[in-house]
Design a protein around this motif. Structure first.
Motif, PDB file in Angstrom:
ATOM      1  N   ILE A  49       0.868  -1.182   0.000  1.00  0.00           N
ATOM      2  CA  ILE A  49       0.000   0.000   0.000  1.00  0.00           C
ATOM      3  C   ILE A  49       0.903   1.229   0.000  1.00  0.00           C
ATOM      4  N   VAL A  50       0.813   2.008  -1.068  1.00  0.00           N
ATOM      5  CA  VAL A  50       1.709   3.139  -1.296  1.00  0.00           C
ATOM      6  C   VAL A  50       0.912   4.438  -1.307  1.00  0.00           C
ATOM      7  N   THR A  51       1.439   5.464  -0.666  1.00  0.00           N
ATOM      8  CA  THR A  51       0.807   6.781  -0.760  1.00  0.00           C
ATOM      9  C   THR A  51       1.849   7.849  -0.452  1.00  0.00           C
ATOM     10  N   GLY A  52       1.454   9.108  -0.608  1.00  0.00           N
ATOM     11  CA  GLY A  52       2.354  10.209  -0.271  1.00  0.00           C
ATOM     12  C   GLY A  52       3.381  10.518  -1.330  1.00  0.00           C
ATOM     13  N   ILE A  53       3.177  10.074  -2.585  1.00  0.00           N
ATOM     14  CA  ILE A  53       4.077  10.472  -3.661  1.00  0.00           C
ATOM     15  C   ILE A  53       3.969  11.973  -3.901  1.00  0.00           C
ATOM     16  N   ASP A  62      12.074  -2.148  -3.949  1.00  0.00           N
ATOM     17  CA  ASP A  62      11.463  -2.674  -2.734  1.00  0.00           C
ATOM     18  C   ASP A  62      10.054  -3.209  -2.974  1.00  0.00           C
ATOM     19  N   ILE A  63       9.287  -2.546  -3.829  1.00  0.00           N
ATOM     20  CA  ILE A  63       7.909  -2.969  -4.080  1.00  0.00           C
ATOM     21  C   ILE A  63       7.856  -4.137  -5.058  1.00  0.00           C
ATOM     22  N   ARG A  64       8.814  -4.201  -5.940  1.00  0.00           N
ATOM     23  CA  ARG A  64       8.861  -5.231  -6.981  1.00  0.00           C
ATOM     24  C   ARG A  64       8.618  -6.621  -6.384  1.00  0.00           C
ATOM     25  N   GLY A  65       7.786  -7.399  -7.052  1.00  0.00           N
ATOM     26  CA  GLY A  65       7.498  -8.747  -6.586  1.00  0.00           C
ATOM     27  C   GLY A  65       6.256  -8.854  -5.732  1.00  0.00           C
ATOM     28  N   SER A  66       5.652  -7.715  -5.351  1.00  0.00           N
ATOM     29  CA  SER A  66       4.380  -7.769  -4.628  1.00  0.00           C
ATOM     30  C   SER A  66       3.329  -8.429  -5.513  1.00  0.00           C
ATOM     31  N   ASP A  67       2.421  -9.164  -4.889  1.00  0.00           N
ATOM     32  CA  ASP A  67       1.336  -9.779  -5.658  1.00  0.00           C
ATOM     33  C   ASP A  67       0.344  -8.720  -6.126  1.00  0.00           C
ATOM     34  N   VAL A  68       0.178  -7.667  -5.344  1.00  0.00           N
ATOM     35  CA  VAL A  68      -0.619  -6.501  -5.720  1.00  0.00           C
ATOM     36  C   VAL A  68      -0.020  -5.281  -5.037  1.00  0.00           C
ATOM     37  N   CYS A  69      -0.001  -4.157  -5.748  1.00  0.00           N
ATOM     38  CA  CYS A  69       0.355  -2.867  -5.155  1.00  0.00           C
ATOM     39  C   CYS A  69      -0.812  -1.910  -5.382  1.00  0.00           C
ATOM     40  N   MET A  70      -1.129  -1.129  -4.371  1.00  0.00           N
ATOM     41  CA  MET A  70      -2.167  -0.107  -4.501  1.00  0.00           C
ATOM     42  C   MET A  70      -1.518   1.258  -4.252  1.00  0.00           C
ATOM     43  N   LEU A  72       5.783  -0.254 -12.432  1.00  0.00           N
ATOM     44  CA  LEU A  72       5.568  -1.530 -11.751  1.00  0.00           C
ATOM     45  C   LEU A  72       4.769  -2.496 -12.616  1.00  0.00           C
ATOM     46  N   ASN A  73       3.714  -2.005 -13.257  1.00  0.00           N
ATOM     47  CA  ASN A  73       2.928  -2.887 -14.130  1.00  0.00           C
ATOM     48  C   ASN A  73       3.783  -3.439 -15.267  1.00  0.00           C
ATOM     49  N   SER A  74       4.720  -2.640 -15.745  1.00  0.00           N
ATOM     50  CA  SER A  74       5.567  -3.059 -16.861  1.00  0.00           C
ATOM     51  C   SER A  74       6.537  -4.173 -16.485  1.00  0.00           C
ATOM     52  N   ILE A  75       6.828  -4.315 -15.183  1.00  0.00           N
ATOM     53  CA  ILE A  75       7.734  -5.382 -14.752  1.00  0.00           C
ATOM     54  C   ILE A  75       6.972  -6.512 -14.063  1.00  0.00           C
ATOM     55  N   THR A 104       4.404  -6.351 -11.707  1.00  0.00           N
ATOM     56  CA  THR A 104       3.833  -6.145 -10.375  1.00  0.00           C
ATOM     57  C   THR A 104       2.505  -5.419 -10.541  1.00  0.00           C
ATOM     58  N   PRO A 105       1.363  -6.120 -10.430  1.00  0.00           N
ATOM     59  CA  PRO A 105       0.053  -5.493 -10.679  1.00  0.00           C
ATOM     60  C   PRO A 105      -0.186  -4.319  -9.731  1.00  0.00           C
ATOM     61  N   THR A 106      -0.427  -3.138 -10.307  1.00  0.00           N
ATOM     62  CA  THR A 106      -0.548  -1.927  -9.504  1.00  0.00           C
ATOM     63  C   THR A 106      -1.813  -1.163  -9.872  1.00  0.00           C
ATOM     64  N   LEU A 107      -2.642  -0.914  -8.869  1.00  0.00           N
ATOM     65  CA  LEU A 107      -3.881  -0.169  -9.023  1.00  0.00           C
ATOM     66  C   LEU A 107      -3.667   1.268  -8.555  1.00  0.00           C
ATOM     67  N   VAL A 108      -4.116   2.236  -9.349  1.00  0.00           N
ATOM     68  CA  VAL A 108      -4.016   3.648  -8.985  1.00  0.00           C
ATOM     69  C   VAL A 108      -5.373   4.130  -8.490  1.00  0.00           C
ATOM     70  N   VAL A 109      -5.427   4.551  -7.233  1.00  0.00           N
ATOM     71  CA  VAL A 109      -6.653   5.076  -6.628  1.00  0.00           C
ATOM     72  C   VAL A 109      -6.597   6.589  -6.626  1.00  0.00           C
ATOM     73  N   GLU A 110      -7.703   7.216  -7.025  1.00  0.00           N
ATOM     74  CA  GLU A 110      -7.877   8.673  -6.885  1.00  0.00           C
ATOM     75  C   GLU A 110      -9.141   8.895  -6.071  1.00  0.00           C
ATOM     76  N   MET A 111      -9.056   9.744  -5.048  1.00  0.00           N
ATOM     77  CA  MET A 111     -10.264  10.030  -4.257  1.00  0.00           C
ATOM     78  C   MET A 111     -10.055  11.280  -3.421  1.00  0.00           C
ATOM     79  N   GLY A 112     -11.158  11.946  -3.125  1.00  0.00           N
ATOM     80  CA  GLY A 112     -11.111  13.081  -2.226  1.00  0.00           C
ATOM     81  C   GLY A 112     -10.512  14.319  -2.850  1.00  0.00           C
TER      82      GLY A 112
END
Length: 314
Positions: free
Chosen positions: A38-42, A119-127, A181-184, A186-194
């Protein structure tokens, strides 16, 4: 377990450190279980994800016996930006989400981007959780590059968002964290909210419920979870109408966010506070649902004041 994944020296005996909190069952071996990141604060002015990180960790720690995998939480990828309320990386005037995949041998910012990917590489899912900027409010949604939709749309349906927006490949920036990440693989979902610089607790709790449901489907969480809402799905660019100001002034909305509208309904007015006149009326160009609305009232000609999603979607 809190771990520093990247560190660079700064002037005056300080250091920029990017940290993660890894939560996993005692005795479990890495590499032999599923992992979600779970990633945030970019962007330093996007704070909705801060509350999601807090609530996710709090709930897990209350019932850690239900955890069957690894949860990596990265609450502040751009700590200097968060500390200084700056969208980009302070002093460098750089958008961190335009630096990936980075380079181990590059400058400071490229090095940080490289270490994050490693560090994130290899996660089954990244959000990757984002808020909007200070100008717009967004409903909870997941945005997906059409190149990866076969993998990501089924995952996104578990995340308890209101809308899944599949973008054409030509609109996606290759220098983002998600694309890298998706290109290597690691499935990564981008959330936008608020909205920027704020925390909308209802949206944050909605997404946190979705993360737990996604973890349950992955086998990472064995506790009961809320049933996710069925999101609207858009894969056609013609599904979305962009509403722009025709003139400068102050935008005053007449409808609520996420409200179903008919063609011709008044969405808002642009007013002149000096002369007491209405300069322009923003009308719905078609039947649909308003999923983006202007939060900051002052507009220039061409400023985005809203987005309307076609009512034909199911």
């Amino acid at each position: 377990m809190v771990k520093t994944i990247a560190s660079v020296k700064l002037p005056v005996d300080e250091a920029l450190e990017i940290k993660k909190n890894r939560i996993m069952p005692d005795g479990m071996e890495e590499g032999k279980c599923k992992r979600i990141s779970i990633v945030t604060g970019i962007h330093g002015d996007e704070l909705e994800g801060q509350y999601v990180c807090f609530e996710l960790i709090r709930r897990i720690e209350e019932h850690k016996e239900l955890l069957n995998g690894i949860v990596d939480v990265y609450p502040a990828m751009n700590p200097l930006g968060i500390d200084s309320i700056t969208r980009g990386i302070p002093a460098f005037d750089l958008d961190m989400n335009r630096l990936f995949p980075g380079s181990r041998d590059g400058d400071m910012t490229e090095y940080l981007a490289d270490q994050i990917i490693a560090d994130i590489r290899g996660s089954d899912v990244c959000m990757d959780i984002h808020a909007s900027n200070i100008y717009l409010t967004e409903i909870p949604q997941i945005r997906i590059n059409e190149l990866h939709k076969e993998t990501l749309v089924p995952l996104a349906r578990h995340a308890n968002v209101d809308f899944i927006w599949v973008h054409g490949a030509n609109t996606v920036l290759e220098s983002t964290l998600a694309h890298s990440l998706n290109s290597i693989g690691t499935p990564t979902l981008v959330v936008e909210m608020g909205v920027g610089m704020r925390i909308t607790r209802s949206y944050c709790n909605q997404l946190t419920d979705g993360i737990f449901h996604l973890m349950r489907t992955m086998g990472i969480w064995s506790g009961e979870t809320a049933e996710p809402r069925e999101p609207l799905l858009s894969e056609d660019p013609d599904d979305v109408w962009y509403l722009n100001a025709a003139t400068a002034g102050v935008f005053v909305p007449h409808v609520r966010h996420w409200e179903r509208l008919k063609k011709g309904d008044a969405i808002g007015s642009i007013i002149d506070p000096l002369r007491g006149k209405v300069l322009d009326e923003i009308l719905a160009p078609a039947d649909g649902i308003l999923f983006t609305i202007r939060e900051y009232p002052v507009v220039d000609a061409g400023s985005l004041v809203g987005r309307l999603l076609s009512a034909d979607l199911r």
